[in-house]
Scaffold this active site. Structure first.
Site, mmCIF file in Angstrom:
data_model
loop_
_atom_site.group_PDB
_atom_site.id
_atom_site.type_symbol
_atom_site.label_atom_id
_atom_site.label_comp_id
_atom_site.label_asym_id
_atom_site.label_seq_id
_atom_site.Cartn_x
_atom_site.Cartn_y
_atom_site.Cartn_z
ATOM 1 N N VAL A 166 0.834 -1.200 0.000
ATOM 2 C CA VAL A 166 0.000 0.000 0.000
ATOM 3 C C VAL A 166 0.876 1.261 0.000
ATOM 4 C CG1 VAL A 166 -1.884 -1.196 1.189
ATOM 5 C CG2 VAL A 166 -0.208 0.051 2.556
ATOM 6 N N ASP A 167 2.197 1.083 -0.151
ATOM 7 C CA ASP A 167 3.112 2.215 0.003
ATOM 8 C C ASP A 167 3.174 3.156 -1.196
ATOM 9 O OD1 ASP A 167 4.769 0.795 -1.850
ATOM 10 O OD2 ASP A 167 5.807 -0.228 -0.210
ATOM 11 N N HIS A 200 -4.462 -4.518 -2.146
ATOM 12 C CA HIS A 200 -4.701 -4.201 -0.737
ATOM 13 C C HIS A 200 -4.890 -2.699 -0.504
ATOM 14 C CE1 HIS A 200 -2.839 -8.252 0.837
ATOM 15 N NE2 HIS A 200 -3.983 -8.400 0.213
ATOM 16 N N CYS A 232 -19.732 8.538 3.903
ATOM 17 C CA CYS A 232 -20.239 8.644 2.525
ATOM 18 C C CYS A 232 -19.426 7.803 1.529
ATOM 19 C CB CYS A 232 -20.302 10.098 2.065
ATOM 20 S SG CYS A 232 -18.691 10.846 1.748
ATOM 21 N N GLY A 245 9.152 -10.926 -2.997
ATOM 22 C CA GLY A 245 9.103 -10.308 -1.665
ATOM 23 C C GLY A 245 7.806 -10.483 -0.913
ATOM 24 N N SER A 247 5.691 -13.237 1.811
ATOM 25 C CA SER A 247 5.781 -14.449 2.629
ATOM 26 C C SER A 247 4.779 -15.501 2.138
ATOM 27 C CB SER A 247 5.518 -14.113 4.099
ATOM 28 O OG SER A 247 4.269 -13.461 4.227
ATOM 29 N N ASN A 305 12.706 -14.146 -3.076
ATOM 30 C CA ASN A 305 12.393 -13.779 -1.694
ATOM 31 C C ASN A 305 13.626 -14.024 -0.830
ATOM 32 O OD1 ASN A 305 9.966 -12.852 -0.236
ATOM 33 N ND2 ASN A 305 10.399 -14.582 1.095
ATOM 34 N N GLU A 327 13.831 -15.442 1.904
ATOM 35 C CA GLU A 327 13.857 -16.782 2.510
ATOM 36 C C GLU A 327 12.800 -17.646 1.826
ATOM 37 O OE1 GLU A 327 12.917 -15.612 6.486
ATOM 38 O OE2 GLU A 327 10.992 -14.809 5.858
HETATM 39 P P1 OAD Z 1 5.393 -10.080 4.826
HETATM 40 O O1 OAD Z 1 5.966 -9.131 5.819
HETATM 41 O O2 OAD Z 1 4.512 -11.157 5.320
HETATM 42 O O3 OAD Z 1 6.560 -10.813 4.035
HETATM 43 C C1 OAD Z 1 7.606 -10.119 3.446
HETATM 44 C C2 OAD Z 1 8.528 -11.134 2.802
HETATM 45 O O4 OAD Z 1 9.554 -10.417 2.154
HETATM 46 C C3 OAD Z 1 9.178 -12.102 3.790
HETATM 47 O O5 OAD Z 1 9.032 -13.428 3.344
HETATM 48 C C4 OAD Z 1 10.661 -11.681 3.781
HETATM 49 O O6 OAD Z 1 11.547 -12.784 3.893
HETATM 50 C C5 OAD Z 1 10.794 -11.057 2.400
HETATM 51 N N1 OAD Z 1 11.826 -10.008 2.298
HETATM 52 C C6 OAD Z 1 12.256 -9.148 3.229
HETATM 53 N N2 OAD Z 1 13.197 -8.342 2.737
HETATM 54 C C7 OAD Z 1 13.396 -8.701 1.439
HETATM 55 C C8 OAD Z 1 14.231 -8.253 0.380
HETATM 56 N N3 OAD Z 1 15.091 -7.258 0.545
HETATM 57 N N4 OAD Z 1 14.120 -8.876 -0.810
HETATM 58 C C9 OAD Z 1 13.270 -9.917 -0.996
HETATM 59 N N5 OAD Z 1 12.453 -10.383 -0.039
HETATM 60 C C10 OAD Z 1 12.500 -9.781 1.157
HETATM 61 O O7 OAD Z 1 4.679 -9.198 3.719
HETATM 62 P P2 OAD Z 1 3.594 -9.615 2.627
HETATM 63 O O8 OAD Z 1 3.825 -10.994 2.126
HETATM 64 O O9 OAD Z 1 3.540 -8.522 1.657
HETATM 65 O O10 OAD Z 1 -1.944 -7.102 4.175
HETATM 66 O O11 OAD Z 1 2.299 -9.607 3.504
HETATM 67 C C11 OAD Z 1 1.081 -9.812 2.889
HETATM 68 C C12 OAD Z 1 0.026 -8.957 3.509
HETATM 69 O O12 OAD Z 1 -0.039 -9.224 4.906
HETATM 70 C C13 OAD Z 1 0.277 -7.476 3.428
HETATM 71 O O13 OAD Z 1 -0.141 -6.903 2.223
HETATM 72 C C14 OAD Z 1 -0.552 -6.953 4.532
HETATM 73 C C15 OAD Z 1 -0.133 -7.956 5.585
HETATM 74 O O14 OAD Z 1 -0.928 -8.038 6.632
HETATM 75 C C16 OAD Z 1 -2.821 -6.179 4.540
HETATM 76 O O15 OAD Z 1 -2.519 -5.175 5.132
HETATM 77 C C17 OAD Z 1 -4.203 -6.524 4.115
#
Ligand code: OAD
Length: 240
Positions: free
Chosen positions: A103-104, A119, A130, A187, A189, A213, A215
């Site tokens: 959302v950034d 998202h 409204c 990037g 999880s 990713n 990991e």
């Molecule tokens: P997460 O915080 O769950 O996962 C981020 C992933 O990025 C992790 O698996 C990290 O290992 C990986 N990561 C971190 N730094 C990295 C880098 N430099 N390069 C590559 N990978 C890297 O975030 P999301 O999967 O985006 O939803 O989470 C999904 C949703 O859960 C979000 O959109 C948000 C959250 O709650 C809502 O707000 C509805």
């Protein structure tokens, strides 16, 4: 790893229809905290407990304080080489869709065009009375911002836990996933639905699926390629 990078690079080169799914990890190197792991706490609150309609109902001021903090932080940041590489890729592909859970707004700032922010977007606010949606780039919206049209309480135009995604956006994301030659999953999880299942829709549709990713994730084992490292380093190498 070199061999796999070069194999995926060739596959991307030959693909006409490319779909990319991104998550918080693509913005990590820009300085945006991720949701799980180290970035998951704000003043000792689990951020996933603040990003809910229940938290907003209980304490809208606290939720706005958290979002104002995020707005202020992100307003000082910019896109990184991974966001930029996706803009370059979009320019050369006949069909390209970027689906982001973020959302950034950094994909838009970088210049991505065909973007589905499933998202929502932190820089948009929605009136709880409204339902009007407006763009507001101020880093600090104040404690309880009000709608200019009807005076109702504003909320961030983001999808919170327990809320449904916009149906039309989701349909377009599913469509782009089912109908692509290659999907890059960067990037995330891969634990949040329905985003996480889009890679399966792509694979079922015959696409090559690749994960980049830091990991391994629950989806890694189903991927045709899985690279573990920083998006800002790996993505530009795949697309140069
Ligand atoms: P997460 O915080 O769950 O996962 C981020 C992933 O990025 C992790 O698996 C990290 O290992 C990986 N990561 C971190 N730094 C990295 C880098 N430099 N390069 C590559 N990978 C890297 O975030 P999301 O999967 O985006 O939803 O989470 C999904 C949703 O859960 C979000 O959109 C948000 C959250 O709650 C809502 O707000 C509805």
């Amino acid at each position: 790893m070199e061999k796999e990078i070069s194999a995926l690079k060739n596959a991307i080169k030959g693909a006409e229809r490319v779909t990319v799914l991104t998550g918080a990890g693509i913005s990590a190197e820009s300085g945006v905290p991720t949701f799980r792991g180290e970035g998951g706490l704000w003043r000792n609150h689990d951020v996933m407990e603040l990003a809910t309609p229940y938290a907003f109902e209980r304490d809208p001021e606290l939720v706005w304080e958290f979002y104002n903090w995020r707005r202020d932080l992100i307003s000082k940041l910019t896109f990184n080489p991974a966001h930029k590489a996706l803009v370059d890729l979009e320019r050369i592909k006949p069909s390209f869709t970027l689906i982001s859970q973020n959302v950034d707004g950094l994909h838009l700032l970088a210049g991505s065009k065909n973007l589905l922010e499933i998202h929502g977007n932190l820089w948009k606010v929605r009136c709880t009375r409204c339902n009007e949606i407006t763009l507001d780039l101020s880093p600090d919206m104040g404690p309880l911002p009000k709608c200019k049209t009807c005076g109702g309480l504003l909320r961030p135009h983001v999808v919170w836990f327990g809320e449904s995604l916009d149906g039309e956006l989701l349909n377009r994301a599913v469509d782009a996933s089912k109908n692509c030659d290659i999907m890059l999953v960067i990037g995330t999880s891969s634990v949040v639905q329905p985003a996480s299942s889009l890679a399966f829709q792509a694979k079922d549709g015959g696409a090559i699926v690749a994960e980049i990713n830091l990991e391994a994730t629950p989806n890694s084992q189903f991927m045709d390629f899985a690279f573990h490292g920083k998006a800002g380093e790996i993505v530009p190498r795949l697309l140069d």
